[in-house]
Design an enzyme around this catalytic site. Sequence first.
Site, PDB file in Angstrom:
ATOM      1  N   ASP A  36       0.853  -1.180   0.000  1.00  0.00           N
ATOM      2  CA  ASP A  36       0.000   0.000   0.000  1.00  0.00           C
ATOM      3  C   ASP A  36       0.903   1.250   0.000  1.00  0.00           C
ATOM      4  OD1 ASP A  36      -2.164   1.762   0.502  1.00  0.00           O
ATOM      5  OD2 ASP A  36      -1.824   1.583   2.664  1.00  0.00           O
ATOM      6  N   ASP A  38      -0.212   5.057   0.938  1.00  0.00           N
ATOM      7  CA  ASP A  38      -0.430   5.990   2.055  1.00  0.00           C
ATOM      8  C   ASP A  38      -0.388   5.285   3.406  1.00  0.00           C
ATOM      9  OD1 ASP A  38      -0.767   8.156   0.297  1.00  0.00           O
ATOM     10  OD2 ASP A  38      -2.845   7.544  -0.067  1.00  0.00           O
TER      11      ASP A  38
END
Length: 233
Positions: A36, A38
Amino acid sequence: VELTKDPRQLDLFNPPTTTKIVKEQSLSRKPILLFDMDGVMANYYGRFLELWRSIYTDREFIPEGELKTFYLEDSYREEYREDIRELTTSCGFFRGIKPISGSIETLRKILSDGIFEPFICSSPEVEAEEQCCFSEKAQWVEDHLGREWTERLILTKDKTLVYGDFLIDDKPVIKGINHKKAWTRVVFDQSYNKGVIGPRLNGWADWDKLEPGLLRMFKNMQILEKVALKRNL
Ligand SMILES: [Mg+2]
């Protein structure tokens, strides 16, 4: 065994042995990692704080590492909600995010070690009128990892549809329309996901400690898949 048979001619309802061989071969592959962006690779909250504190100098703020909710607006006063949305959806917000310490170096090392297949899997902001988040995420990857890594970027609002063995993510609950998701989730440690159970990465410096566990899990999953495949023969 007819190895030369045109795959387009195969009878899918009665697959010949060749397709089973191909299936077995696909089990001896590298484990696929989905990272991922953020809150894992990119310091989203740090970027928010930098802007928030420079624009609203008189307003209160929550220091980094003390957020209690995944959506930062839920940790702030209701009256700030609109200002927070405006800031985090504005063009230039994503591209200006700084990498989380160790993320870039570790991803490069994972690729050069050649044990895993690393990919970046991120959900872009789509609510803003100007859709700049999609392109800024690609630009961010190019800025920090180089052009070739944009080939390893997957942007989707639904990560349950993405194939992979492990998803390294900070979001407490990851939902989507596919209930048989391929990946095992690894929690990237943040203040708002302490209660989430499962394998955990406590910062990028701990990657070397996590790696052997992931490889063991992957091998066990492969054994189970092979057993299931033999039963279907
Ligand atoms: Mg995240």
